[in-house]
Enzyme design. Sequence first.
Site, PDB file in Angstrom:
ATOM      1  N   ASP A 168       0.850  -1.182   0.000  1.00 20.50           N
ATOM      2  CA  ASP A 168       0.000   0.000   0.000  1.00 20.50           C
ATOM      3  C   ASP A 168       0.889   1.237   0.000  1.00 20.50           C
ATOM      4  O   ASP A 168       1.945   1.252   0.634  1.00 20.50           O
ATOM      5  CB  ASP A 168      -0.880   0.028   1.255  1.00 20.50           C
ATOM      6  CG  ASP A 168      -2.002   1.059   1.141  1.00 20.50           C
ATOM      7  OD1 ASP A 168      -3.096   0.675   0.690  1.00 20.50           O
ATOM      8  OD2 ASP A 168      -1.772   2.232   1.476  1.00 20.50           O
ATOM      9  N   HIS A 172       1.385  10.568   4.400  1.00 15.78           N
ATOM     10  CA  HIS A 172       1.079  10.841   5.805  1.00 15.78           C
ATOM     11  C   HIS A 172       1.883  12.036   6.291  1.00 15.78           C
ATOM     12  O   HIS A 172       2.902  12.388   5.712  1.00 15.78           O
ATOM     13  CB  HIS A 172       1.404   9.619   6.680  1.00 15.78           C
ATOM     14  CG  HIS A 172       0.470   8.477   6.449  1.00 15.78           C
ATOM     15  ND1 HIS A 172      -0.709   8.329   7.111  1.00 15.78           N
ATOM     16  CD2 HIS A 172       0.544   7.443   5.570  1.00 15.78           C
ATOM     17  CE1 HIS A 172      -1.327   7.246   6.683  1.00 15.78           C
ATOM     18  NE2 HIS A 172      -0.595   6.691   5.746  1.00 15.78           N
ATOM     19  N   GLU A 291      -3.211  21.832   8.263  1.00 18.39           N
ATOM     20  CA  GLU A 291      -3.853  20.682   7.619  1.00 18.39           C
ATOM     21  C   GLU A 291      -4.804  21.152   6.521  1.00 18.39           C
ATOM     22  O   GLU A 291      -5.158  22.330   6.442  1.00 18.39           O
ATOM     23  CB  GLU A 291      -4.605  19.855   8.665  1.00 18.39           C
ATOM     24  CG  GLU A 291      -3.688  18.905   9.440  1.00 18.39           C
ATOM     25  CD  GLU A 291      -3.278  17.678   8.625  1.00 18.39           C
ATOM     26  OE1 GLU A 291      -3.633  17.599   7.426  1.00 18.39           O
ATOM     27  OE2 GLU A 291      -2.587  16.813   9.192  1.00 18.39           O
TER      28      GLU A 291
HETATM   29 MN    MN Z   1      -4.871   1.766   0.293  1.00 22.82          MN
END
Ligand code: MN
Length: 495
Positions: A168, A172, A291
């Site tokens: 995957d 992040h 963010e």
């Molecule tokens: Mn994924």
Amino acid sequence: MSEEKTKVTDLRSALEVLSQYDDELIYTDEPVDPIAELSGVYRYVGAHGTVKRPTQIGPAMIFNKVKGYNDMRVLIGLLSSRKRVARLFGTTPENLAFMLKDSVSNPIPPIVIPREKAVCQEVVHLATDPDFDILKILPAPTNTPEDAGPYFTLGMCYAADPETGEHDVTIHRLCVQSKDEISMYFVPGRHLDVFRQKAEAAGKALPITISIGVDPAIEIGACFEPPTTPLGFDELSIAGSLRNQAVELVDALTVNARGIANAEVVIEGELVPNYRVREDQNTNTGKAMPEFPGYTGAAQAEVPVIKVKAITHRRHPILQTCIGPSDEHTNMAGIPTEASILQMVERALPGFVQNVHCPSPGTGKYLAVLQVKKRFAADEGRQRQAALLAFAAFSELKHVMLVDEDVDIFDLNDVIWAMTTRYQGDVSTVFIPGVRCHPLDPSSDPAFSPSIRDHGIACKTIFDCTVPYNLKANFQRSEFLDVDVNRFIPGFTKK
Ligand code: MN
């Protein structure tokens, strides 16, 4: 201009494509401080998105000289304009979501190439070197003066499921915590966190690579989420499909993981089991970084930690970064959201939804505008079914606006016009309260609404700005004569 002229395979070929335009890429030789100054400059130049005004849509920017670093450039804002993203993919802004949707349906898995061909390992820094220090090698920017620290904002984090071996890739928030530690924040449910928890339950570290500065197809493909890309779906295969060429990986030097072979920088490390740090342990500001909703995220009390084992990079590397709330985030998160909605509605209601746009003020994740075409009386009501399908296609979606086929969904002025003249609040609004959406929306909180039982729960809402089918005759826009403007203004092109 098309992709055929310059084939994009990595960050440098993407920059070559942009340098063929006069308004997409600028450079500066003025030395910049990575601590707050670099983002402070770009905020004005081209961040846009949900960034505090004043800001604007502008070119991507390369800082050739970074204070304290000899041979390290920083690129910011590569994807912070939808037009620029379209140019990097050889298509139009309106067609991007269709292109992404087709790529998800025809994935091409990545391949592994030999180390001697992997440019990301041209220069190697091992953490066993007593002088090793992440921040001496890489100028990770601190985005505002109150951030928890320097962050890598555009790292392609790549790891394997310790049980199945499936991979995957996700982006992040990564905060540099010490000379060889980086904290990693996971919104609950993220696939890499599932892998991390499996490893931790077995008492093991999870090997991981962070590749920075890659083909933008990888950056956008990495932002797909379930159900479009369920657990076990390697999102690198979307980039492979977009470029019709498998992404090339290379075995890491120090951990059992693979990095992106032509990345500018690859950080190799391990997520350490049963080890957490306070995200702002070095600054005690209580803040993390800006963010995507436009607010600075709270520093987390306990975040998992990557113990860094090596940093490898190309010669004369370019460290790529972004401003969290910029249009760059809208494009990376929003275009996959649009593609996911298109895939879902096209399966359920073929031919009904014409296009989808997740516009900048909606963060790319919280708002979708669906353009529908009611073809006959039985299509009345299907627009709201399409909205429900959109919520199913992407769980973090909060608001859906529905408009007819004569409204330009890429022009929010036109969308608001539809809301003004084709919408009555009491009959055109559908509330779906008490649904879990996304924790970074500050209004999704019990203090804001008595219907919210826990932070992150929201009232999903459908704004139906479509004309009831039987009233369509009353809503015809004024028709102007179709003319050849070129007779009057040679070279004029209609939008
Ligand atoms: Mn994924």
